[in-house]
Design a protein around this motif. Structure first.
Motif, PDB file in Angstrom:
ATOM      1  N   LEU A  66       0.830  -1.204   0.000  1.00 22.24           N
ATOM      2  CA  LEU A  66       0.000   0.000   0.000  1.00 22.24           C
ATOM      3  C   LEU A  66       0.865   1.255   0.000  1.00 22.24           C
ATOM      4  O   LEU A  66       0.637   2.197  -0.766  1.00 22.24           O
ATOM      5  CB  LEU A  66      -0.935  -0.025   1.214  1.00 22.24           C
ATOM      6  N   LEU A  67       1.900   1.281   0.857  1.00 19.12           N
ATOM      7  CA  LEU A  67       2.785   2.448   0.918  1.00 19.12           C
ATOM      8  C   LEU A  67       3.563   2.635  -0.385  1.00 19.12           C
ATOM      9  O   LEU A  67       3.756   3.761  -0.850  1.00 19.12           O
ATOM     10  CB  LEU A  67       3.762   2.306   2.090  1.00 19.12           C
ATOM     11  N   ALA A  68       4.007   1.519  -0.985  1.00 21.10           N
ATOM     12  CA  ALA A  68       4.790   1.613  -2.218  1.00 21.10           C
ATOM     13  C   ALA A  68       3.976   2.219  -3.347  1.00 21.10           C
ATOM     14  O   ALA A  68       4.455   3.099  -4.078  1.00 21.10           O
ATOM     15  CB  ALA A  68       5.310   0.229  -2.619  1.00 21.10           C
ATOM     16  N   PHE A  69       2.741   1.767  -3.509  1.00 16.91           N
ATOM     17  CA  PHE A  69       1.907   2.307  -4.583  1.00 16.91           C
ATOM     18  C   PHE A  69       1.430   3.717  -4.261  1.00 16.91           C
ATOM     19  O   PHE A  69       1.336   4.562  -5.152  1.00 16.91           O
ATOM     20  CB  PHE A  69       0.717   1.378  -4.848  1.00 16.91           C
ATOM     21  N   ALA A  70       1.128   3.993  -2.988  1.00 19.13           N
ATOM     22  CA  ALA A  70       0.667   5.335  -2.611  1.00 19.13           C
ATOM     23  C   ALA A  70       1.737   6.385  -2.870  1.00 19.13           C
ATOM     24  O   ALA A  70       1.452   7.477  -3.392  1.00 19.13           O
ATOM     25  CB  ALA A  70       0.251   5.358  -1.143  1.00 19.13           C
ATOM     26  N   THR A  71       2.986   6.062  -2.545  1.00 20.03           N
ATOM     27  CA  THR A  71       4.046   7.062  -2.673  1.00 20.03           C
ATOM     28  C   THR A  71       4.431   7.309  -4.131  1.00 20.03           C
ATOM     29  O   THR A  71       4.573   8.462  -4.553  1.00 20.03           O
ATOM     30  CB  THR A  71       5.291   6.636  -1.875  1.00 20.03           C
ATOM     31  N   GLU A  72       4.583   6.263  -4.915  1.00 18.54           N
ATOM     32  CA  GLU A  72       5.068   6.477  -6.286  1.00 18.54           C
ATOM     33  C   GLU A  72       3.995   7.057  -7.200  1.00 18.54           C
ATOM     34  O   GLU A  72       4.279   7.932  -8.011  1.00 18.54           O
ATOM     35  CB  GLU A  72       5.606   5.162  -6.864  1.00 18.54           C
ATOM     36  N   LEU A  99      10.682   7.659 -15.839  1.00 16.69           N
ATOM     37  CA  LEU A  99      10.233   6.924 -14.655  1.00 16.69           C
ATOM     38  C   LEU A  99       9.799   5.515 -15.048  1.00 16.69           C
ATOM     39  O   LEU A  99      10.134   4.536 -14.358  1.00 16.69           O
ATOM     40  CB  LEU A  99       9.085   7.676 -13.988  1.00 16.69           C
ATOM     41  N   GLY A 100       9.055   5.397 -16.140  1.00 11.22           N
ATOM     42  CA  GLY A 100       8.633   4.083 -16.609  1.00 11.22           C
ATOM     43  C   GLY A 100       9.812   3.175 -16.913  1.00 11.22           C
ATOM     44  O   GLY A 100       9.804   1.993 -16.582  1.00 11.22           O
ATOM     45  N   ALA A 101      10.851   3.739 -17.529  1.00 12.54           N
ATOM     46  CA  ALA A 101      12.051   2.951 -17.823  1.00 12.54           C
ATOM     47  C   ALA A 101      12.722   2.483 -16.539  1.00 12.54           C
ATOM     48  O   ALA A 101      13.223   1.349 -16.456  1.00 12.54           O
ATOM     49  CB  ALA A 101      13.024   3.785 -18.657  1.00 12.54           C
ATOM     50  N   GLY A 102      12.717   3.335 -15.518  1.00 17.19           N
ATOM     51  CA  GLY A 102      13.296   2.952 -14.229  1.00 17.19           C
ATOM     52  C   GLY A 102      12.541   1.810 -13.579  1.00 17.19           C
ATOM     53  O   GLY A 102      13.145   0.884 -13.019  1.00 17.19           O
ATOM     54  N   THR A 103      11.218   1.836 -13.662  1.00 16.33           N
ATOM     55  CA  THR A 103      10.434   0.749 -13.062  1.00 16.33           C
ATOM     56  C   THR A 103      10.638  -0.563 -13.813  1.00 16.33           C
ATOM     57  O   THR A 103      10.707  -1.625 -13.193  1.00 16.33           O
ATOM     58  CB  THR A 103       8.936   1.109 -13.025  1.00 16.33           C
ATOM     59  N   LEU A 155      16.648   3.330  -1.588  1.00 11.49           N
ATOM     60  CA  LEU A 155      16.944   3.945  -2.885  1.00 11.49           C
ATOM     61  C   LEU A 155      15.823   4.892  -3.304  1.00 11.49           C
ATOM     62  O   LEU A 155      16.073   6.021  -3.741  1.00 11.49           O
ATOM     63  CB  LEU A 155      17.128   2.841  -3.936  1.00 11.49           C
ATOM     64  N   GLN A 156      14.568   4.445  -3.142  1.00 14.25           N
ATOM     65  CA  GLN A 156      13.440   5.303  -3.476  1.00 14.25           C
ATOM     66  C   GLN A 156      13.418   6.551  -2.597  1.00 14.25           C
ATOM     67  O   GLN A 156      13.198   7.671  -3.090  1.00 14.25           O
ATOM     68  CB  GLN A 156      12.130   4.528  -3.301  1.00 14.25           C
ATOM     69  N   ALA A 157      13.666   6.390  -1.302  1.00 15.08           N
ATOM     70  CA  ALA A 157      13.650   7.536  -0.394  1.00 15.08           C
ATOM     71  C   ALA A 157      14.736   8.536  -0.736  1.00 15.08           C
ATOM     72  O   ALA A 157      14.503   9.760  -0.725  1.00 15.08           O
ATOM     73  CB  ALA A 157      13.814   7.051   1.052  1.00 15.08           C
ATOM     74  N   GLY A 205      14.676   6.425  -8.490  1.00 16.15           N
ATOM     75  CA  GLY A 205      13.624   6.230  -7.501  1.00 16.15           C
ATOM     76  C   GLY A 205      12.609   5.199  -7.950  1.00 16.15           C
ATOM     77  O   GLY A 205      12.113   4.398  -7.153  1.00 16.15           O
ATOM     78  N   GLY A 206      12.287   5.204  -9.253  1.00 16.52           N
ATOM     79  CA  GLY A 206      11.369   4.210  -9.797  1.00 16.52           C
ATOM     80  C   GLY A 206      11.930   2.807  -9.712  1.00 16.52           C
ATOM     81  O   GLY A 206      11.199   1.848  -9.421  1.00 16.52           O
ATOM     82  N   ALA A 207      13.243   2.657  -9.932  1.00 18.20           N
ATOM     83  CA  ALA A 207      13.875   1.339  -9.812  1.00 18.20           C
ATOM     84  C   ALA A 207      13.792   0.838  -8.371  1.00 18.20           C
ATOM     85  O   ALA A 207      13.482  -0.337  -8.112  1.00 18.20           O
ATOM     86  CB  ALA A 207      15.329   1.414 -10.273  1.00 18.20           C
ATOM     87  N   GLY A 208      14.042   1.745  -7.408  1.00 20.64           N
ATOM     88  CA  GLY A 208      13.939   1.361  -6.005  1.00 20.64           C
ATOM     89  C   GLY A 208      12.520   0.983  -5.631  1.00 20.64           C
ATOM     90  O   GLY A 208      12.286  -0.010  -4.926  1.00 20.64           O
ATOM     91  N   ASN A 209      11.548   1.762  -6.097  1.00 20.31           N
ATOM     92  CA  ASN A 209      10.149   1.467  -5.821  1.00 20.31           C
ATOM     93  C   ASN A 209       9.763   0.092  -6.358  1.00 20.31           C
ATOM     94  O   ASN A 209       9.011  -0.648  -5.709  1.00 20.31           O
ATOM     95  CB  ASN A 209       9.265   2.550  -6.431  1.00 20.31           C
TER      96      ASN A 209
END
Length: 476
Positions: A289-295, A324-328, A354-356, A382-386
């Motif tokens: 929940l936190l991961a999706f809420a923050t990103e 960002l999409g490429a990072g994810t 990493l995301q923080a 940040g997207g890669a960390g998320n």
């Protein structure tokens, strides 16, 4: 010696299969295409809302219901449909929901009035609520625990997160070059292709014994989630002190408390309490929940920043999120290997840090386009960390449960994902609104966005703290 459930890496050994078979590759491709399409639907209409309003005559206050009606259905019914898939067959629910998605997308694209379009969005949300947990359950039951499941979940997580950002890009391109109607029509051929291929390659998945449906539990959890999501959307629009938002949130809390009490006493509960008490399920879903809420809320904040402070067009802002999409995608591709070489807990903590770090770097954004030199690499990393966190959450929340409960586990994971997506933006929007005090100047928006980014960073660090303490293997 461990006295608690081990995370999946403890069960991984060289005896488990390391490579996908040809059939598994086809199954994985079909399921990933469907999940990517579902993720795109969450954001594809965001930049098209003004054009839809002009085309169909929506009032300004009515326009937000294009997003809200979808979110209510998608989040409110996910757990219910996840359990339905366990009872009647996940393949059957998956195919039926994709057919509904294709049909409702066609109706939405052809809509000539606000009422028809809202009805289509509700149907799209219901289709998403059914297809997401069914697709995830088919994914987890098609691959054994260990490297193959981690790889499948890594790819799935990457495409889900990339789909959310790709929706913003695709929505802008289709609206600018063709029409907002193509933001609906694009689902139709994809759904048709999946429906053509999936029946021949995906095997049915359901428990050997079919329990009765827990109607009191289903009713209270569905109404509770609907009230919660409605309260969140109203808080984002009118502020957290608005009476309607407060009443809805309170009703949601009461109904969810009643749901837990019902489940603790039911002979055949919708969600067995022992599953909710399982450490990996409970805390894994909090982290999801936190991961999706923050990103996802960060996408909202940066869209606001680029358009209102830097003066970018909606299309230019949307294209910027391609980084960002490429990072994810990169994070999703690396996640399975990272987990195999370290542990799921390490992925959750390292990904969160990493995301923080790179979310905090965005506190240095300024009022000129030169800040894009910071924004683009920061969102990539940040997207890669998320994505490490998201894949870690998916692996954690679906591990250690039998196949008969995988629909339930993936229903809970899908619910966490969709509530997180719905939760993040109202919270960040409220912070920006309070900080700007109604001023819409470039400087005021930058100040509000900066405060919200600080809050976003704090939530990511909260997730790191939870993972490091609640999911740490206890030893005697």
């Amino acid at each position: 010696m461990s006295t608690a459930e081990l995370l999946p890496e403890a069960e991984t050994s060289g005896r488990l299969p390391q490579r996908l078979t040809g059939r598994q590759k086809v199954v994985l491709t079909v399921l990933l295409v469907a999940q990517f399409m579902l993720a795109v639907d969450f954001s594809i209409l965001n930049v098209a809302l003004p054009a839809i309003g002009d085309g169909l005559g929506f009032t300004l206050s009515g326009l937000q219901w294009i997003a809200t009606s979808f979110a209510l259905a998608a989040a409110g019914f996910t757990l219910f449909f996840g359990r339905v898939g366990d009872l009647v067959g996940r393949k059957r629910v998956f195919l039926g929901s994709l057919a509904l998605l294709g049909l409702s997308s066609l109706v939405g694209g052809l809509a000539t009035s606000p009422a028809v379009l809202i009805a289509a969005r509700v149907a799209q949300g219901l289709a998403t609520a059914a297809a997401t947990p069914a697709g995830l359950a088919l994914l987890t039951t098609s691959f054994p625990e260990g490297p193959l499941r981690q790889k499948a979940l890594g790819l799935n997580g990457a495409l889900m997160s990339a789909g959310f950002t790709a929706g913003a890009v695709l929505g802008g391109v289709l609206t600018d070059l063709l029409s907002w109607r193509w933001a609906f029509f694009v689902n139709v051929p994809v759904a048709a292709a999946v429906l053509l291929i999936a029946p021949g390659v995906i095997r049915e998945s359901r428990p050997a014994e079919r329990p009765k449906m827990d109607l009191p539990g289903a009713l209270t959890v569905t109404l509770g989630l609907l009230a919660l999501v409605f309260g969140l959307t109203q808080a984002g629009e009118h502020g957290w002190s608005h009476p309607v938002a407060l009443v809805a949130l309170a009703a949601g809390a009461v109904l969810l408390a009643a749901f837990y009490r019902i489940e603790s006493r039911a002979a055949q509960p919708l969600v067995p309490v022992h599953v909710l008490k399982k450490r990996t399920v409970a805390w894994g879903n909090v982290l999801g929940l936190l991961a999706f809420a923050t990103e996802t809320s960060l996408v909202y904040l940066l869209t606001l920043y680029m358009q209102e402070t830097l003066g970018f067009s909606a299309l230019a802002a949307g294209i910027s999120f391609g980084v960002l999409g490429a990072g994810t995608v990169a994070g999703g591709l690396l996640a399975a290997r990272f987990i195999a070489r370290t542990s799921t807990l390490t992925a959750l903590v390292a990904g969160g840090l990493l995301q923080a770090a790179f979310t905090a770097a965005l506190l240095l954004l300024g009022g000129t386009p030169a800040s894009m030199a910071l924004l683009l690499p920061a969102t990539f990393l940040g997207g890669a960390g998320n994505m490490l966190v998201i894949v870690g959450f998916m692996v954690t929340a679906t591990t250690g449960l039998p196949d008969r409960e995988q629909g339930l586990a993936t229903g809970l994971a899908s619910m966490s994902q969709q509530v997180g997506i719905t939760l993040g933006t109202p919270i960040m929007s409220a912070i920006v609104a309070a900080a700007t005090a109604g001023a819409m100047t470039a400087g005021a928006i930058l100040h509000g966005v900066t405060l919200a980014i600080a809050a976003n960073t704090a939530l990511v660090l909260l997730g790191v703290l939870i993972a490091a303490t609640a999911l740490r293997t206890r030893r005697t």
